[in-house]
Motif scaffolding. Structure first.
Motif, PDB file in Angstrom:
ATOM      1  N   ASP A  16      40.156 -21.629  71.135  1.00  0.00           N
ATOM      2  CA  ASP A  16      40.051 -20.818  69.935  1.00  0.00           C
ATOM      3  C   ASP A  16      41.268 -21.094  69.051  1.00  0.00           C
ATOM      4  O   ASP A  16      42.408 -21.051  69.528  1.00  0.00           O
ATOM      5  CB  ASP A  16      39.978 -19.339  70.294  1.00  0.00           C
ATOM      6  N   ILE A  17      41.038 -21.349  67.766  1.00  0.00           N
ATOM      7  CA  ILE A  17      42.086 -21.795  66.855  1.00  0.00           C
ATOM      8  C   ILE A  17      42.188 -20.831  65.664  1.00  0.00           C
ATOM      9  O   ILE A  17      41.162 -20.477  65.074  1.00  0.00           O
ATOM     10  CB  ILE A  17      41.800 -23.221  66.336  1.00  0.00           C
ATOM     11  N   PRO A  18      43.405 -20.402  65.276  1.00  0.00           N
ATOM     12  CA  PRO A  18      43.553 -19.502  64.125  1.00  0.00           C
ATOM     13  C   PRO A  18      43.123 -20.150  62.815  1.00  0.00           C
ATOM     14  O   PRO A  18      43.220 -21.371  62.647  1.00  0.00           O
ATOM     15  CB  PRO A  18      45.057 -19.192  64.102  1.00  0.00           C
ATOM     16  N   THR A  19      42.654 -19.322  61.899  1.00  0.00           N
ATOM     17  CA  THR A  19      42.271 -19.789  60.563  1.00  0.00           C
ATOM     18  C   THR A  19      42.972 -18.933  59.504  1.00  0.00           C
ATOM     19  O   THR A  19      43.465 -17.838  59.793  1.00  0.00           O
ATOM     20  CB  THR A  19      40.754 -19.683  60.337  1.00  0.00           C
ATOM     21  N   ARG A  20      42.997 -19.424  58.275  1.00  0.00           N
ATOM     22  CA  ARG A  20      43.476 -18.609  57.155  1.00  0.00           C
ATOM     23  C   ARG A  20      42.569 -17.389  57.013  1.00  0.00           C
ATOM     24  O   ARG A  20      41.346 -17.506  57.070  1.00  0.00           O
ATOM     25  CB  ARG A  20      43.466 -19.416  55.859  1.00  0.00           C
ATOM     26  N   THR A  21      43.164 -16.231  56.794  1.00  0.00           N
ATOM     27  CA  THR A  21      42.383 -14.991  56.744  1.00  0.00           C
ATOM     28  C   THR A  21      42.809 -14.163  55.542  1.00  0.00           C
ATOM     29  O   THR A  21      44.002 -13.900  55.358  1.00  0.00           O
ATOM     30  CB  THR A  21      42.575 -14.177  58.036  1.00  0.00           C
ATOM     31  N   GLU A  22      41.824 -13.750  54.756  1.00  0.00           N
ATOM     32  CA  GLU A  22      42.058 -12.938  53.564  1.00  0.00           C
ATOM     33  C   GLU A  22      41.603 -11.508  53.838  1.00  0.00           C
ATOM     34  O   GLU A  22      40.594 -11.291  54.501  1.00  0.00           O
ATOM     35  CB  GLU A  22      41.280 -13.542  52.390  1.00  0.00           C
ATOM     36  N   TYR A  23      42.373 -10.526  53.355  1.00  0.00           N
ATOM     37  CA  TYR A  23      42.089  -9.128  53.644  1.00  0.00           C
ATOM     38  C   TYR A  23      41.852  -8.288  52.394  1.00  0.00           C
ATOM     39  O   TYR A  23      41.042  -7.362  52.419  1.00  0.00           O
ATOM     40  CB  TYR A  23      43.252  -8.500  54.443  1.00  0.00           C
ATOM     41  N   VAL A  24      42.563  -8.539  51.296  1.00  0.00           N
ATOM     42  CA  VAL A  24      42.530  -7.636  50.144  1.00  0.00           C
ATOM     43  C   VAL A  24      41.121  -7.508  49.582  1.00  0.00           C
ATOM     44  O   VAL A  24      40.590  -6.402  49.414  1.00  0.00           O
ATOM     45  CB  VAL A  24      43.522  -8.109  49.060  1.00  0.00           C
TER      46      VAL A  24
END
Length: 482
Positions: free
Chosen positions: A329-337
């Motif tokens: 499992d690999i982290p990805t860019r994540t947007e929250y706003v």
């Protein structure tokens, strides 16, 4: 000649003598406090049956993706390490698997895994010589001999580790029989469950169809309609609450939420059931379900955890052969706003809802997560998670979130682990890192030491109990805290 093995009393404390002295005093305030472990992935069957753990390889190596992903990256096949595959249990010889691990121990130098396991080797098993190819058999035989004794059975270790609460994680298609067995056994240990609906929310999960069948059978609801599907979730959530659950958990690829009308949601659900959903429709359904789960949490009081931003099972060959959760499992860019805005527009100002946000994208801490949690009443920040569950990751979390969100919009530490014996080590690391962070604030005259002592107890004990709504009475002897 074998190297000696010790744990330095000042490990992880700042090098500056003045700051280190303050850190020692702060750490002493919480060193002996009980462990609150409100989110993790240990197996409830261990505590239901209380059978001895079989051997060192099956306990320490085979379930720990932190360990075998490193070995795999260096060319060691998973089949040699005792890791089970889709076809069943591993046929690797446990002793040979442990020897392979010991021969590669140097790969973990400077990593959290080495720190956690060294703590386990010294504090749990009493070793005073380091792991190496020469001591592999000594370790394997000594660990196995200790595991065969009653004091190393799961419930005895639970008590020895001063675990006050331990949460496991199950899906809606789990019948929770192990939690019933724990409750009916009369044992006083508090092992609770958490509701993880991903297998019946994510149509792209390969087990979606089978999980839905179990979901319908256990809930006794008709899940062929949107209303019936939502009723089934409510039924299963109630069963999880009866088994001690105080939280839900959602491991979505993104933090996207949606707030569709009932008609739109019904139409989308029928596409999901048809098996013809596009990736965008699958993502929209997951987004809608985060909002639906939040609405249910407002009704039933379960705390909601969102763990987004992992590209699951990135290695197709490993996934095909060994299944999910095998270190790829690999982290990805994540947007929250923007992603959370539909949910926040609907529920963000509620005072009785708690949503805990996690991230694998550290760039979001100061830009998005801290400002969001520093404003919306429902939002709290979960601790540094997964790849960032490390001394430097914990420090970065505090440095990037405290100025905007403060300490009281965070929830303390949770270990999020399958590796049972590492739980005390992980919590000890968190306590030491927080002591060091607060000690620097005290040394720079940005925080009074009395306030820092209160904060240490809150960060270690009070905040996780409060955030996860763990209502058991406080043990005696807590001198500080809100």
């Amino acid at each position: 000649m074998s190297k000696p093995l010790t744990l330095h009393e000042d490990r992880l404390f700042p090098a500056d003598k003045t700051v280190r002295s303050i850190a020692r005093r702060l750490y002493a305030e919480v060193r002996g406090l009980p462990i609150i472990s409100p989110h993790g992935h240990t197996d409830p069957a261990w505590f239901a049956g209380n059978a001895p753990f079989p051997d060192a390889t099956e306990l320490l190596l085979a379930p720990d993706h932190y360990l075998y992903r490193m070995l795999y990256s260096q060319g060691v096949p998973l089949a040699r390490l005792g890791v089970p595959s889709r076809s069943g249990p591993s046929h690797a010889d446990p002793r040979e698997a442990f020897r392979t691990f010991a021969a590669s121990w140097k790969l973990f130098r400077g990593t959290p895994s080495a720190m956690w396991l060294t703590h386990v080797f010294v504090e749990v098993f009493g070793f005073d010589v380091a792991l190496s190819p020469e001591t592999a058999d000594l370790y394997f035989d000594s660990i196995n001999a200790q595991l065969a004794t009653d004091v190393f059975r799961p419930r005895a270790l639970f008590d020895r580790f001063k675990l006050e609460v331990l949460a496991t994680t199950e899906s809606p298609s789990d019948d929770l029989r192990h939690h019933r067995a724990i409750r009916e056994s009369g044992w006083a240990g508090q092992v609770i469950t958490a509701y993880r609906p991903d297998p019946v929310v994510d149509v792209e999960h390969e087990g979606f169809g089978e999980a839905m069948e179990r979901f319908a059978a256990l809930s006794r609801e008709d899940v062929s309609t949107w209303r019936g599907y939502l009723r089934a979730h409510r039924v299963r959530r109630a069963a999880f609450k009866d088994a001690g659950a105080t939280s839900t958990d959602h491991g979505h690829p993104t933090a996207r939420t949606a707030d569709l009308s009932d008609a739109e949601a019904e139409a989308l659900y029928q596409v999901i059931l048809s098996g013809k959903a596009t990736p965008e429709q699958a993502e929209l359904f997951r987004a809608q379900m985060l909002t639906e789960m939040a609405k249910m949490s407002l009704d039933d009081g379960l705390v909601m955890q969102i763990h987004p931003g992992s590209f699951r099972n990135h290695n197709a060959e490993v996934h095909a052969r060994f299944g999910r959760d095998k270190g790829a499992d690999i982290p990805t860019r994540t947007e929250y706003v923007r992603a959370l805005k539909p949910l926040l527009d609907r529920l963000g100002n509620e005072r009785d809802l708690c949503v805990i946000l996690f991230t694998l994208d550290e760039s979001a801490y100061s830009r998005e997560l801290a400002p969001l949690a520093g404003h919306y009443p429902i939002l709290k920040l979960g601790p540094a998670w997964w790849f960032h569950d490390s001394p430097e990751g914990m420090r970065r979390f505090r440095e990037q979130t405290t100025e905007t969100a403060g300490f009281y919009n965070t929830v303390g530490f949770n270990d999020d682990t399958r590796a049972f014996l590492s739980i005390p080590a992980r919590h000890d690391v968190a306590r030491r890192v927080d002591a060091g962070f607060l000690a620097r604030l005290v040394a720079e005259h940005r925080l009074d030491e009395d306030d820092a002592r209160d904060l240490m107890v809150d960060l270690t004990y009070n905040l996780p109990r409060r955030a996860y709504r763990l209502d058991r009475s406080r043990p005696a002897g807590l001198a500080h805290g809100a």
